[in-house]
Structures are given as C-alpha cells and as structure tokens.
Design a protein around this motif. Structure first.
Motif, PDB file in Angstrom:
ATOM      1  N   LEU A  34       9.702  20.829   0.943  1.00  0.00           N
ATOM      2  CA  LEU A  34       8.687  19.878   0.460  1.00  0.00           C
ATOM      3  C   LEU A  34       9.105  19.294  -0.886  1.00  0.00           C
ATOM      4  O   LEU A  34       8.981  18.087  -1.124  1.00  0.00           O
ATOM      5  N   GLN A  35       9.618  20.175  -1.767  1.00  0.00           N
ATOM      6  CA  GLN A  35       9.996  19.681  -3.089  1.00  0.00           C
ATOM      7  C   GLN A  35      11.214  18.778  -3.020  1.00  0.00           C
ATOM      8  O   GLN A  35      11.260  17.737  -3.666  1.00  0.00           O
ATOM      9  N   ALA A  36      12.200  19.193  -2.216  1.00  0.00           N
ATOM     10  CA  ALA A  36      13.430  18.393  -2.132  1.00  0.00           C
ATOM     11  C   ALA A  36      13.141  17.003  -1.565  1.00  0.00           C
ATOM     12  O   ALA A  36      13.842  16.045  -1.875  1.00  0.00           O
ATOM     13  N   LEU A  37      12.110  16.883  -0.733  1.00  0.00           N
ATOM     14  CA  LEU A  37      11.758  15.569  -0.156  1.00  0.00           C
ATOM     15  C   LEU A  37      10.744  14.815  -1.019  1.00  0.00           C
ATOM     16  O   LEU A  37      10.389  13.692  -0.683  1.00  0.00           O
ATOM     17  N   ASP A  38      10.249  15.460  -2.073  1.00  0.00           N
ATOM     18  CA  ASP A  38       9.128  14.911  -2.858  1.00  0.00           C
ATOM     19  C   ASP A  38       8.030  14.461  -1.888  1.00  0.00           C
ATOM     20  O   ASP A  38       7.513  13.354  -1.941  1.00  0.00           O
ATOM     21  N   TYR A  39       7.671  15.363  -1.016  1.00  0.00           N
ATOM     22  CA  TYR A  39       6.873  15.081   0.175  1.00  0.00           C
ATOM     23  C   TYR A  39       5.387  15.030  -0.169  1.00  0.00           C
ATOM     24  O   TYR A  39       4.908  15.789  -1.004  1.00  0.00           O
ATOM     25  N   VAL A  40       4.662  14.172   0.505  1.00  0.00           N
ATOM     26  CA  VAL A  40       3.195  14.166   0.390  1.00  0.00           C
ATOM     27  C   VAL A  40       2.610  14.166   1.802  1.00  0.00           C
ATOM     28  O   VAL A  40       2.909  13.275   2.607  1.00  0.00           O
ATOM     29  N   GLY A  41       1.769  15.173   2.080  1.00  0.00           N
ATOM     30  CA  GLY A  41       1.150  15.286   3.401  1.00  0.00           C
ATOM     31  C   GLY A  41       1.512  16.614   4.041  1.00  0.00           C
ATOM     32  O   GLY A  41       1.999  17.533   3.370  1.00  0.00           O
ATOM     33  N   VAL A  42       1.279  16.688   5.346  1.00  0.00           N
ATOM     34  CA  VAL A  42       1.576  17.913   6.115  1.00  0.00           C
ATOM     35  C   VAL A  42       2.920  17.740   6.818  1.00  0.00           C
ATOM     36  O   VAL A  42       3.242  16.656   7.298  1.00  0.00           O
ATOM     37  N   ILE A  43       3.679  18.821   6.849  1.00  0.00           N
ATOM     38  CA  ILE A  43       4.975  18.822   7.544  1.00  0.00           C
ATOM     39  C   ILE A  43       4.999  19.998   8.523  1.00  0.00           C
ATOM     40  O   ILE A  43       4.384  21.046   8.252  1.00  0.00           O
ATOM     41  N   GLY A  44       5.665  19.820   9.662  1.00  0.00           N
ATOM     42  CA  GLY A  44       5.879  20.917  10.608  1.00  0.00           C
ATOM     43  C   GLY A  44       7.346  21.308  10.557  1.00  0.00           C
ATOM     44  O   GLY A  44       8.221  20.442  10.640  1.00  0.00           O
ATOM     45  N   GLN A  93      -4.825  21.639   9.693  1.00  0.00           N
ATOM     46  CA  GLN A  93      -3.745  20.726   9.285  1.00  0.00           C
ATOM     47  C   GLN A  93      -4.188  19.257   9.236  1.00  0.00           C
ATOM     48  O   GLN A  93      -3.686  18.490   8.415  1.00  0.00           O
ATOM     49  N   PHE A  94      -5.130  18.867  10.083  1.00  0.00           N
ATOM     50  CA  PHE A  94      -5.523  17.445  10.115  1.00  0.00           C
ATOM     51  C   PHE A  94      -6.303  17.090   8.848  1.00  0.00           C
ATOM     52  O   PHE A  94      -6.031  16.088   8.184  1.00  0.00           O
ATOM     53  N   GLU A  95      -7.291  17.935   8.524  1.00  0.00           N
ATOM     54  CA  GLU A  95      -8.042  17.709   7.286  1.00  0.00           C
ATOM     55  C   GLU A  95      -7.097  17.767   6.082  1.00  0.00           C
ATOM     56  O   GLU A  95      -7.200  16.949   5.158  1.00  0.00           O
ATOM     57  N   GLN A  96      -6.176  18.725   6.114  1.00  0.00           N
ATOM     58  CA  GLN A  96      -5.279  18.886   4.958  1.00  0.00           C
ATOM     59  C   GLN A  96      -4.398  17.655   4.757  1.00  0.00           C
ATOM     60  O   GLN A  96      -4.139  17.239   3.625  1.00  0.00           O
ATOM     61  N   HIS A  97      -3.934  17.091   5.875  1.00  0.00           N
ATOM     62  CA  HIS A  97      -3.090  15.894   5.751  1.00  0.00           C
ATOM     63  C   HIS A  97      -3.902  14.753   5.129  1.00  0.00           C
ATOM     64  O   HIS A  97      -3.411  14.047   4.241  1.00  0.00           O
ATOM     65  N   VAL A  98      -5.130  14.609   5.596  1.00  0.00           N
ATOM     66  CA  VAL A  98      -5.991  13.559   5.045  1.00  0.00           C
ATOM     67  C   VAL A  98      -6.212  13.797   3.551  1.00  0.00           C
ATOM     68  O   VAL A  98      -6.105  12.880   2.721  1.00  0.00           O
ATOM     69  N   ARG A  99      -6.498  15.042   3.192  1.00  0.00           N
ATOM     70  CA  ARG A  99      -6.704  15.360   1.774  1.00  0.00           C
ATOM     71  C   ARG A  99      -5.452  15.043   0.953  1.00  0.00           C
ATOM     72  O   ARG A  99      -5.536  14.412  -0.104  1.00  0.00           O
ATOM     73  N   ALA A 100      -4.299  15.501   1.442  1.00  0.00           N
ATOM     74  CA  ALA A 100      -3.059  15.355   0.661  1.00  0.00           C
ATOM     75  C   ALA A 100      -2.715  13.882   0.443  1.00  0.00           C
ATOM     76  O   ALA A 100      -2.451  13.458  -0.683  1.00  0.00           O
ATOM     77  N   ILE A 101      -2.747  13.087   1.511  1.00  0.00           N
ATOM     78  CA  ILE A 101      -2.329  11.682   1.364  1.00  0.00           C
ATOM     79  C   ILE A 101      -3.379  10.865   0.620  1.00  0.00           C
ATOM     80  O   ILE A 101      -3.086   9.796   0.093  1.00  0.00           O
ATOM     81  N   SER A 102      -4.620  11.399   0.552  1.00  0.00           N
ATOM     82  CA  SER A 102      -5.683  10.685  -0.161  1.00  0.00           C
ATOM     83  C   SER A 102      -5.769  11.124  -1.615  1.00  0.00           C
ATOM     84  O   SER A 102      -6.646  10.663  -2.348  1.00  0.00           O
ATOM     85  N   VAL A 123       0.862  -1.174   0.000  1.00  0.00           N
ATOM     86  CA  VAL A 123       0.000   0.000   0.000  1.00  0.00           C
ATOM     87  C   VAL A 123       0.910   1.240   0.000  1.00  0.00           C
ATOM     88  O   VAL A 123       2.001   1.192   0.575  1.00  0.00           O
ATOM     89  N   PRO A 124       0.496   2.338  -0.658  1.00  0.00           N
ATOM     90  CA  PRO A 124       1.349   3.534  -0.596  1.00  0.00           C
ATOM     91  C   PRO A 124       1.483   4.050   0.837  1.00  0.00           C
ATOM     92  O   PRO A 124       0.506   4.011   1.595  1.00  0.00           O
ATOM     93  N   VAL A 125       2.677   4.514   1.185  1.00  0.00           N
ATOM     94  CA  VAL A 125       2.900   5.114   2.498  1.00  0.00           C
ATOM     95  C   VAL A 125       3.266   6.581   2.270  1.00  0.00           C
ATOM     96  O   VAL A 125       4.197   6.887   1.526  1.00  0.00           O
ATOM     97  N   ARG A 126       2.503   7.464   2.872  1.00  0.00           N
ATOM     98  CA  ARG A 126       2.693   8.909   2.663  1.00  0.00           C
ATOM     99  C   ARG A 126       2.696   9.638   3.986  1.00  0.00           C
ATOM    100  O   ARG A 126       1.769   9.423   4.756  1.00  0.00           O
ATOM    101  N   PRO A 127       3.664  10.522   4.301  1.00  0.00           N
ATOM    102  CA  PRO A 127       4.864  10.801   3.516  1.00  0.00           C
ATOM    103  C   PRO A 127       5.704   9.523   3.393  1.00  0.00           C
ATOM    104  O   PRO A 127       5.490   8.580   4.153  1.00  0.00           O
ATOM    105  N   GLY A 128       6.662   9.527   2.506  1.00  0.00           N
ATOM    106  CA  GLY A 128       7.355   8.277   2.182  1.00  0.00           C
ATOM    107  C   GLY A 128       8.495   7.951   3.129  1.00  0.00           C
ATOM    108  O   GLY A 128       8.733   8.628   4.122  1.00  0.00           O
TER     109      GLY A 128
END
Ligand code: AMP
Length: 361
Positions: free
Chosen positions: A245-255, A289-298, A94-99
């Motif tokens: 975010l770009q350098a990590l090719d990140y998906v989701g919320v970061i602090g 941030q919680f909704e946004q993380h759910v949106r981003a990883i979904s 299954v995809p894991v996000r962030p990776g």
C-alpha cells in the motif's frame, strides 16, 4: 472532491464499471449518505439498479467520461481492465482513487511482478516472453513445470496455460496468439490465501483477517475465515500488505492474493479494488470492504475491521442462484444476489455468507 476535504454526505462517487462490485459499492455508500454515478457500456449492468446516476457508455468515450466527472467528487474503478486513458481524462477534472499508477501496474503482469520484486515482496520466479525466441530463456529462468500467462486481460484463469515441457510452452505461447506473456515457475503451494487491506489519503492503513480461498475451474468457489492453521502467515501478510500500500501510495481497498508455501508466502496477484475473497467482510466484520473503500476514497476515517463472526463465503455460479428460496430459509446465511439478467454457466450470479459464532468465543 475538488480539495483535500472529506466528501460530505450528499456527495457523489463515480464508479467505472457496473458489475457486482460496483453494485455493492453503491449499496455501501448509501448508509454514509453518499450516492454513486456509474459508467458502464452494458445497459443492464447490475450496479445500474442501485445508483443515483447511470451513464451508458464506453470507457474510451470522452463525452461519457466527462459526464461522469461532472457528477462526482471522486472517481474509482471496480475492475482493473479500465483503460488508463480513461483515468488520464478523468484526473484532469476529479481525483481518481486508487490512482493511475496502481491501475497501470496491476493491469500488466510483468509490471506487477517487477513492482513487487523491487518493493522486496516475494513472488514466484518470472520471465518475459515477447516472442517465440524468448521461450527457451524464460523456461531456463523459471524452470518446469511453468505457467504461461498473458501480460494483460487475464482473469479467472483465462489467458494462462500450465506447461510441462518446452514444446508445450511453445504451443501455449502460440495458442495465446503470441500476445506478450510472462512465464511463471509453478508454485507448489499448500493453500491459497488472501488479505484485503485499505489505505486513506493520509496513509492510515487497515487490514482484515486473512482468508483461505478455494478455487474450482480457476474461479473462486469459497473463502473461509479464520485460518487458524496460518497464524504466522497472517502476521506476515499484514506486513506485506502495508508495504504494498505504501509503495503504491495507494488510496482505497486492495485485494492481495497469496500462495502459502513451505518456504513462506508469495504474492500471486494484486487487485486494485474490492475483491471477491473479501466479500465475507461485509457480513462478518464491524466494517466491510465496500464501506471501507467508500470511506477511504472519500477521505473519511477508516472503520474498524474487527471480525465478530467466523464466516464461509460461497459464490453462486450460474443456475445455483435458482436455489434462492431454499437459501432464504438457511440459518445464519446472508444472501447477496447481483440481479444479473443473463444466467450463463459458471457466471458469478451472487454469493452467500454463512456466519458462525467465533470459535474462540
Ligand atoms: P491468476 O490469474 O494469476 O490469479 O491465477 C489463477 C489461479 O491459477 C491461481 O489462483 C492459482 O490457483 C493458479 N496459479 C496461478 N499462478 C500459479 C503459479 N505460478 N503456480 C501455481 N499455480 C498458479
């Protein structure tokens, strides 16, 4: 999600970790029609009260990991000390996000500092201490005073010592059980700020306003927005967040924790997850941030991050949570209690967000 399609309502998000962040992620998933499955070794974990599937197990238990993967379209984590081996096991199913990369970098302080430096992000001077023989050269590189920090498993000031002399540095390294460490130059910051940011799989980014964070005994006590005295810093923080975010090719919320110094911003630390200093976003912004993380990883579009209120978020530590009844009568105050059964001194039991009309309205 077994393809690049967004997860449709009815889908399940797996969460490694069942603390308050997992609980608030689960609560935020529900209005989007999404459900969560939580894996945590603690049968009383706060997130278990509000998720669709509970799996009590260790993060190294392959049966527990496989059970989690079987429930989910995507998996995320709510703390950075999840073993990378768990991500490796899950990612085949299954995809894991962030990776994996974001996790591996942010759970090791030297890796994190090296990544940030290579990406052109300003950080405090740092040097590795693998053995006592490295202490003198590390101090030469970073100067005194310095902070000696264990490379792994540090949080809320645990695993770090402020040192003013070489003798103190040797003693600190021994006191930290000679675990691999870094020495960091002591930063004379004006204040601590943070920026919370999000990124989707297709590279769209969003950020919230920066907050000012006040710590007590190394634990976050309060975050406030706006920080009107830090307008240039806000712009700079946004650019730094997008670069990271770009350098990590990140998906989701970061602090992203920042030191505001007379010479500009330095990045102190990255948290590859929703972050305590971003809790105010859930009450004071169109999208938190919680909704946004759910949106981003979904794979959903990101929500607007516009702030509609000024806010002060205060953590409720230990017995402070007992004031819930008077807090309930306090005006303009949103209460979030984590349902933790064990009330230890200093433990994060909940938080409140006091909302104020925006100063410029
Ligand atoms: P950390 O675990 O790295 O987030 O550090 C916890 C807290 O210790 C920070 O929020 C700062 O208040 C303080 N701190 C950490 N690193 C430094 C540094 N290099 N210079 C000054 N203070 C620091």
């Amino acid at each position: 999600m077994k393809s690049n399609e967004p997860i449709a309502p009815g889908g399940v998000i797996g969460i490694l970790g069942g603390g308050q962040l997992g609980r608030m992620l689960s609560l935020a998933a529900a209005p989007l029609g999404l459900r969560t499955a939580v894996l945590c070794p603690d049968p009383n974990a706060p997130a278990f009260d509000v998720c669709a599937h509970r799996i009590v197990g260790d993060y190294t238990d392959v049966d527990a990991l496989d059970a989690l993967a079987a429930h989910c379209e995507v998996v995320t984590y709510e703390f950075e000390n999840v073993p990378v081996s768990a991500i490796d096991r899950l990612s085949t199913q299954v995809p894991v996000r962030p990776g994996r990369r974001a996790l591996a970098i942010t759970q090791e302080r030297f890796e994190e500092k090296s990544f940030l430096s290579a990406a052109g992000i300003p950080v405090a001077p740092y040097a590795c201490i693998d053995a006592e023989a490295d202490v003198s050269s590390a101090l030469k590189a970073v100067g005194l005073p310095a902070i000696i920090k264990t490379r792994r498993f540090g949080y809320d000031g645990k695993g770090q010592r402020l040192v003013r002399t070489a003798d103190e540095a040797f003693a600190a390294f021994r006191d930290l059980r000679s675990a691999p460490c870094i020495a960091e130059g002591f930063v004379k910051f004006d204040r601590e700020l943070s920026i919370i940011a999000a990124r989707t799989p297709d590279g769209t980014c969003a950020t919230w306003d920066i907050s000012e964070n006040i710590h007590e005994n190394h634990v976050l006590r309060r975050s406030r927005v706006p920080v009107p005295e830090a307008i240039p810093q806000a712009k700079h923080a946004q650019t730094l967040a997008q670069t990271i975010l770009q350098a990590l090719d990140y998906v989701g919320v970061i602090g992203i924790e920042l030191f505001d110094t007379p010479d500009g911003l330095l990045v102190n630390e990255l948290a590859p997850r929703v972050h305590n200093s971003g809790h105010w976003t859930a009450d004071a912004c169109v999208t938190g941030q919680f909704e946004q993380h759910v949106r981003a990883i979904s794979g959903w579009a990101l929500g607007e991050t516009t702030r509609h209120s000024d806010a002060i978020m205060t953590n409720l530590l230990g017995e402070e949570v007992d004031a819930w009844d008077s807090l309930a009568t306090t005006s303009r105050t949103k209460i979030h209690l984590y349902g933790k059964r064990d009330r230890r001194p200093g433990r994060k039991m909940g938080h409140i967000t006091r909302l104020l009309p925006p100063a410029n309205s």
